[in-house]
Enzyme design. Structure first.
Site, PDB file in Angstrom:
ATOM      1  N   TYR A 234       0.847  -1.192   0.000  1.00  0.00           N
ATOM      2  CA  TYR A 234       0.000   0.000   0.000  1.00  0.00           C
ATOM      3  C   TYR A 234       0.882   1.241   0.000  1.00  0.00           C
ATOM      4  CZ  TYR A 234      -3.749   3.226   0.739  1.00  0.00           C
ATOM      5  OH  TYR A 234      -4.643   4.243   0.547  1.00  0.00           O
TER       6      TYR A 234
ATOM      7  N   HIS B  83       7.680  15.884   9.979  1.00  0.00           N
ATOM      8  CA  HIS B  83       6.854  14.825   9.396  1.00  0.00           C
ATOM      9  C   HIS B  83       5.371  15.058   9.651  1.00  0.00           C
ATOM     10  CE1 HIS B  83       9.001  11.581   7.491  1.00  0.00           C
ATOM     11  NE2 HIS B  83       9.959  11.637   8.388  1.00  0.00           N
TER      12      HIS B  83
ATOM     13  N   HIS C 162      13.727   5.655  16.153  1.00  0.00           N
ATOM     14  CA  HIS C 162      15.083   6.059  15.741  1.00  0.00           C
ATOM     15  C   HIS C 162      15.848   6.525  16.964  1.00  0.00           C
ATOM     16  CE1 HIS C 162      12.413   7.273  12.247  1.00  0.00           C
ATOM     17  NE2 HIS C 162      13.249   6.446  11.645  1.00  0.00           N
TER      18      HIS C 162
ATOM     19  N   HIS D 278      -3.438 -39.811  19.587  1.00  0.00           N
ATOM     20  CA  HIS D 278      -2.053 -39.428  19.327  1.00  0.00           C
ATOM     21  C   HIS D 278      -1.128 -40.603  19.651  1.00  0.00           C
ATOM     22  CE1 HIS D 278      -3.660 -35.416  19.051  1.00  0.00           C
ATOM     23  NE2 HIS D 278      -2.476 -34.848  18.972  1.00  0.00           N
TER      24      HIS D 278
ATOM     25  N   GLU E 224      -1.862 -36.490  28.310  1.00  0.00           N
ATOM     26  CA  GLU E 224      -2.700 -35.348  27.923  1.00  0.00           C
ATOM     27  C   GLU E 224      -4.107 -35.805  27.519  1.00  0.00           C
ATOM     28  OE1 GLU E 224      -0.580 -33.018  24.981  1.00  0.00           O
ATOM     29  OE2 GLU E 224       0.776 -32.190  26.490  1.00  0.00           O
TER      30      GLU E 224
ATOM     31  N   ASN F 170      -3.493   5.898   6.059  1.00  0.00           N
ATOM     32  CA  ASN F 170      -4.247   6.694   7.032  1.00  0.00           C
ATOM     33  C   ASN F 170      -5.091   5.792   7.940  1.00  0.00           C
ATOM     34  OD1 ASN F 170      -6.478   5.911   5.541  1.00  0.00           O
ATOM     35  ND2 ASN F 170      -6.712   7.881   4.505  1.00  0.00           N
TER      36      ASN F 170
ATOM     37  N   SER G  99       5.930   9.095  13.654  1.00  0.00           N
ATOM     38  CA  SER G  99       7.372   8.842  13.725  1.00  0.00           C
ATOM     39  C   SER G  99       7.999   9.525  14.942  1.00  0.00           C
ATOM     40  CB  SER G  99       7.989   9.373  12.435  1.00  0.00           C
ATOM     41  OG  SER G  99       9.262   8.845  12.237  1.00  0.00           O
TER      42      SER G  99
END
Lengths: 431, 431
Positions: free
Chosen positions: B131, B263, B329, B421, B416, B215, B238
């Site tokens: 996108y 920004h 950052h 199994h 279990e 957005n 940011s």
């Protein structure tokens, strides 16, 4: 049970329908869960204790001081386990640890021809919360599968929550926590436990990530706290896809289909074969094996509602079908199992050859049994060490290398309308 | 702007408040998005075209045949780009590719002492949707940062969607798509584009994962389609955190704080320093630099509302503060930058030394600029090659090794309550 044949003219539509069968009943518990989370955020221990008294049917005697499971209780649980089971857990833990040790990623730092140094460093998450369901779905093997990769990653604080409805606990679950290096255990469950892990209370410090399976309330709570903390995948009902040719043993195949089906009425077991004889023999073998299976009611419902046998003319036809199903578990019991496996893109885990029943992977194979369900193997992996680590990238320029990179950065910053970006580079270059 | 001092008696509370400042306005668009997704699932191309006509103000002339951006249009976009910008994009693309090539993970297959073969194989996702926002937030650098790791991973089908409101497109965005190996581009955006990528329409085949920023509508749509497809993180505003000592250049630090602040009014720039002189000088330098910055209105609001300068007595005090902030950052401009960086657990990306402004990493450093925001560096990593691959684990037992593992698996299965199994193992061992 659904029978499909790739030579049928309606096969494409029939298979597409098989792909979109909805096996999960999505209970709408989101509003309830929202309220519980808000309650724990606001009320802390008091709210957590209140919810636990209510949902786990504990009396007024249950207070915040009883939230944490003590060292003595864990020691007592170890004593209470059947020695054979404890030994099997230790054996499994060692194999799981050895397998996952190979997943620890390497760091990297390199300096390129321009003099720019770059790379990354992996670090363990600072803390992790492991949700373990109570009651019948309380599996010690899942404790190992979730906690051991976190330990291998080096997570310094591994927290486990497990509800103990009516005060009942499973000693093997506590033993598994002990064996896999869990640091703190709390006797809480449901959305309230997830909220406590994500936001913290007076007794339970918050964690960075919450992992582990749970019911609809737990799943909804994990979705809601995502962002505040990390979460693992939201697990759906389990599934197996078996590719088998005419050489396979129908009783073995039937046993594997039913091992999956006994998990849950919403589990799914599918056989794809190029042999009409095998298809027929497996169908009969399933019916025979069902009659003596303790969980036959569950397994029968799963097989009836979601089971399928798909006949193909050749296994090359099967490859795209497998990739579209993207099964959690894929068993390949054909003569050329390994070669066939290399053609598959989408599968959570592959079990090669007739002596590798999927149940071996559930317990003692070594690879993780927490795997992507509901076709999510198209885009995600089973649980592993990387889920408990994160990568920090590192960049270092010298004055000279900044001079080499700077003009392009300034150009791109300006072309994106971000003059401040350009200036932060230009100011260092007197440009 | 907030000024904090670690020697203040109220510092602990003040810093905790800084951590919990909510910068994102969460618009409640979920119901709208739910409707749009349902519309595209039901109506396919027709619905997608209708929504696009409406939201991007395109006329009746816009039909399904115009959804895909043609090769000719991309060639024309390349022609329309300023040559200097195109050259800078090529330079950036080559550096990003070289860095990410080092992230391709290795496969592993090993046979242990018991004769059990196990390991894993990494495969690329079969398809990915990227996108790209329209309008002012349409950054060609983000196209490179999202698409190149997918190409390096080996994704055979990379699809890009980008809205073109009023028919306007950004030639550099199309050029970036071309340079980074995008296979298909569609001129759609918003929740309707995310729905088309996840569920497919007649024109747009569905993808396995959707990545890229957007957005509130795009973010809500990504949350909703998660499960049907994979998604990357939900990006928040940011942020930058700078550690700098008295040797740092206040004008350079101010430029970096403002590069972040420009920004978005919800961006956050924080300086932590042990020097009262630097703190004061940076504050003055920010005011000076703001007066000539084209985006000064945005940067000033961000700095005023979310900016902070934190004084510490010693950088050892700063380490736990950094880990709690878990910045997207982190710039370290101290004498011992590298040693200090090794003490940090939580940061998306680290920029070492005074000649590594964060903006270099936005464009041409090599590491990815898609990084965890809003403290999610506590539990997640920046975008990389692994986000476009998945791991399939593999297990293979021989008759002998099954005999070695089987008894423990049978014990655990029975403990279990999963007899099916146990039987799937026992039947192969005549147990």
């Amino acid at each position: 049970m659904i029978r499909l044949d790739s030579s049928d003219p309606t096969f494409a539509e029939d298979f597409a329908r098989l792909l979109t069968v909805k096996r999960e009943i999505s209970e709408d518990v989101d509003e309830t869960v929202r309220g519980i989370i808000a309650g724990v955020v606001k009320g802390g221990d008091t709210a957590l204790v209140d919810y636990t008294r209510q949902f786990d049917r504990l009396g007024e005697g249950f207070t915040a001081s009883a939230l944490r499971v003590t060292e003595d209780e864990i020691a007592a649980a170890l004593q209470a386990c059947p020695p054979e089971a404890l030994e099997a857990l230790r054996f499994a833990a060692a194999r799981i640890e050895a397998f996952h040790a190979g997943q620890v990623p390497g760091d990297r730092m390199e300096t390129d021809a321009l003099g720019v140094t770059s790379g990354w460093r992996w670090t363990a998450l600072e803390s992790v919360g492991l949700y373990v369901p109570g009651g019948t779905a309380s599996y010690p093997s899942s404790v190992l599968m979730n906690a051991i990769p976190a330990r291998v990653a080096g997570v310094p604080r591994i927290v486990m929550v497990v509800p103990m409805p009516d005060g009942q606990s499973n000693p093997l679950v506590l033993a598994a926590a002990h064996l896999s290096g869990v640091h703190e255990v709390y006797r809480v469950g449901g959305a309230q436990a997830v909220a406590a892990l994500a936001y913290g209370t007076e007794t339970i410090a918050p964690v960075a990530k919450v992992v582990g399976p749970g019911n609809a309330y737990v799943a909804a709570a994990k979705r809601r706290v995502f962002g505040q903390v990390g979460i693992d995948m939201i697990a759906g009902p389990s599934e197996v896809l078996i590719l088998a040719d005419g050489h396979a043993n129908p009783d073995w195949i039937a046993a594997d289909l039913l091992a999956q089906a006994e998990h849950d009425v919403a589990a799914q077991s599918i056989l794809i074969t190029d042999s009409a004889e095998l298809a027929e023999a497996v169908e009969a073998a399933v019916e025979r094996a069902l009659t003596t299976l303790p969980r036959q009611e569950i397994a029968r419902a799963s097989w009836r509602d979601y089971g399928a046998i798909v006949r193909v003319r050749h296994f090359d036809e099967a490859v795209p079908l497998v990739d579209r199903l993207a099964p959690e578990h894929l068993e390949i019991e054909t003569q050329d199992a390994e070669a066939l496996s290399k053609k598959i893109r989408n599968a959570g885990a592959i079990f090669l050859g007739s002596h590798t029943p999927e149940a071996i992977g559930d317990y003692v194979g070594g690879p993780n049994h927490v795997l992507p369900t509901a076709r999510s193997a198209r885009f995600s992996s089973g649980l592993g060490v990387l889920d408990f680590m994160k990568r920090t990238t590192i960049l270092a320029c010298t004055p000279e290398s900044l001079r080499a990179l700077g003009p392009a950065a300034i150009t791109l910053g300006r072309s994106e309308g971000l003059e401040g970006h350009a200036r932060s580079v230009a100011i260092r270059l007197n440009l």
